[in-house]
Design an enzyme around this catalytic site. Structure first.
Site, PDB file in Angstrom:
ATOM      1  N   ASN A 147       0.807  -1.215   0.000  1.00  0.00           N
ATOM      2  CA  ASN A 147       0.000   0.000   0.000  1.00  0.00           C
ATOM      3  C   ASN A 147       0.844   1.270   0.000  1.00  0.00           C
ATOM      4  O   ASN A 147       0.365   2.342   0.362  1.00  0.00           O
ATOM      5  CB  ASN A 147      -0.989   0.005   1.177  1.00  0.00           C
ATOM      6  N   ARG A 285       3.470   7.413  11.347  1.00  0.00           N
ATOM      7  CA  ARG A 285       2.966   6.920  12.617  1.00  0.00           C
ATOM      8  C   ARG A 285       2.765   8.101  13.558  1.00  0.00           C
ATOM      9  O   ARG A 285       3.586   9.020  13.617  1.00  0.00           O
ATOM     10  CB  ARG A 285       3.936   5.906  13.246  1.00  0.00           C
ATOM     11  N   GLN A 314      -4.252   3.740  18.498  1.00  0.00           N
ATOM     12  CA  GLN A 314      -5.315   3.600  17.510  1.00  0.00           C
ATOM     13  C   GLN A 314      -6.253   2.471  17.926  1.00  0.00           C
ATOM     14  O   GLN A 314      -5.760   1.366  18.149  1.00  0.00           O
ATOM     15  CB  GLN A 314      -4.724   3.352  16.119  1.00  0.00           C
ATOM     16  N   HIS A 333      -7.114   6.192  10.352  1.00  0.00           N
ATOM     17  CA  HIS A 333      -5.989   5.617   9.609  1.00  0.00           C
ATOM     18  C   HIS A 333      -6.506   4.854   8.381  1.00  0.00           C
ATOM     19  O   HIS A 333      -6.796   3.662   8.442  1.00  0.00           O
ATOM     20  CB  HIS A 333      -5.190   4.696  10.527  1.00  0.00           C
TER      21      HIS A 333
END
Length: 399
Positions: A147, A285, A314, A333
């Site tokens: 990705n 991050r 998260q 995210h």
């Protein structure tokens, strides 16, 4: 028989999709540089389907159960009473996504006596205590490059959204207004701006390539310098450290992995070195940026905008200051979890599992920890350590 615990994000609030906006995905042959896409023997899903949520199961159930393995899928991952913590005790394999990470702290690893393999369905394995994994001989693998382009596209979108004041302008339309002056009072062209990336690996270099046609001046810092030919092709200036680079940039984008050397890198002191009114974009991050320093910089005007889709922990607690600070462009995210990316990281996860069950080597570029040490992509990108401290705060999202 192996017990596989897979932690995925929840299904859509209106239920798992029965139809999609598009009928399929473009077919890609390879990544830039020649690395092949994931090559499992087969897949049991339609590319373009929602695979990363609980009902999608990464398309793994038929494959695993046909071989006699037990697959448990849950989104309940945080706190001592969570399904994940309960089921971890006798799990051999854990699969998790960076977008909804199942934090494998040293304490959890100590309780998981049978755990042998931790797979990141995506890129970025900082939700695993890598030092604890090395000490226990646990293999950690991720689907490198799956990705990277998805994230690089998201970065460019966020840079343009901040500079052109897109989100507030859209909100004026929703509210029924036509307030042009309000919209353009914070709107700028990026043409001619100095834009730098912290990290120029697969994502960072893809960001540079996508920004070059905008006639901006490009900069980068990385512990691995790009080849001379690439620097000349992109017209990019190398800086030895972020401290050296950020004072010259109108926009800084962070595209580096989280490890002890990058944790809290963008603290109050680093942000103070940036130009007043610079933009900061972080799709790497959340822990690389100091939470409160970012909020204060937006309130004071030191930063003109902050955008990103990474938080710590998260999911972020509902009172996280990045939800309410001014001039932000935050998303959950999502940058690396487009339907396009999901097809690749689901296939890559299956490829890793096929290798594991057949006793064949996992691709070198997929390895983060192997044989008690950093390996493959891990040896190139990470340093040994633990970035999971504080992850118990994710349980507050439930309240």
């Amino acid at each position: 028989m192996a017990k596989v615990v897979c932690v995925l994000y929840d299904d859509p609030v209106d239920g798992y999709p029965s139809a999609y906006a598009r009928d399929g995905l473009p077919k890609l042959e390879h990544y830039m540089g020649g690395q092949t896409l994931p090559t499992p023997k087969a897949i049991d899903f339609q590319p373009g389907a929602l695979l990363g949520s609980v009902s999608g199961e990464l398309g793994l159930r038929k494959f695993l159960e046909s071989q006699g393995h037990n697959l448990l899928v849950t989104s309940d991952k945080d706190g001592p009473g969570s399904v994940f913590e309960r089921e971890l005790a006798d799990a051999e394999i854990v699969i998790s996504q960076p977008f909804w990470p199942a934090y494998l702290t040293a304490e959890r690893i100590a309780k998981a006596a049978k755990l042998k393999l931790a797979i990141t369905a995506g890129i970025g394995s900082d939700h695993v205590d890598l030092k604890a994994a090395m000490d226990r001989g646990i293999t950690v693998a991720e689907v490198t490059y799956c990705n990277s382009i998805s994230v690089s596209e998201h970065v460019v979108m966020m840079i343009l959204s901040l500079a052109r004041n897109y989100i507030p302008s859209y909100q004026w339309v929703v509210k029924g207004g036509w307030n042009i002056a309000d919209c353009v009072a914070r709107s700028y062209d990026i043409e001619g701006m100095e834009i730098g990336t912290v990290g120029a690996g697969r994502i960072g270099s893809a960001v540079l390539r996508r920004l070059k046609p905008f006639d901006v001046k490009l900069h980068y810092t990385d512990r691995h310098r790009l080849p001379d030919a690439v620097e000349k092709e992109l017209g990019v200036t190398f800086h030895k450290t972020p401290t050296e680079m950020v004072p010259v940039c109108d926009v800084v984008t962070i595209n580096a992995p989280l490890h002890p050397e990058t944790e809290n890198l963008f603290d109050e002191a680093m942000i103070a070195k940036m130009k007043r009114g610079a933009y900061l974009v972080n799709t790497a991050r959340g822990k690389i940026c100091n939470r409160d320093a970012v909020a204060r910089a937006l309130e004071s005007g030191q930063l003109a905008g902050y955008a990103g889709d990474v938080w710590f922990p998260q999911p972020a607690p509902k009172d996280h200051p990045w939800r309410s600070m001014p001039h932000h462009g935050m998303t959950p995210h999502i940058s690396g979890s487009s339907l396009s990316a999901q097809a690749r990281y689901a296939a890559g996860t299956r490829e890793i599992l096929e290798c594991w069950f057949e006793g064949k080597p996992i691709r070198e570029e997929y390895l983060i920890v192997d044989g008690g040490k950093l390996a493959g992509a891990g040896a190139h990108s990470y340093s040994a350590g633990d970035a999971t401290r504080g992850s118990e705060e994710a349980a507050r999202f439930k309240t």
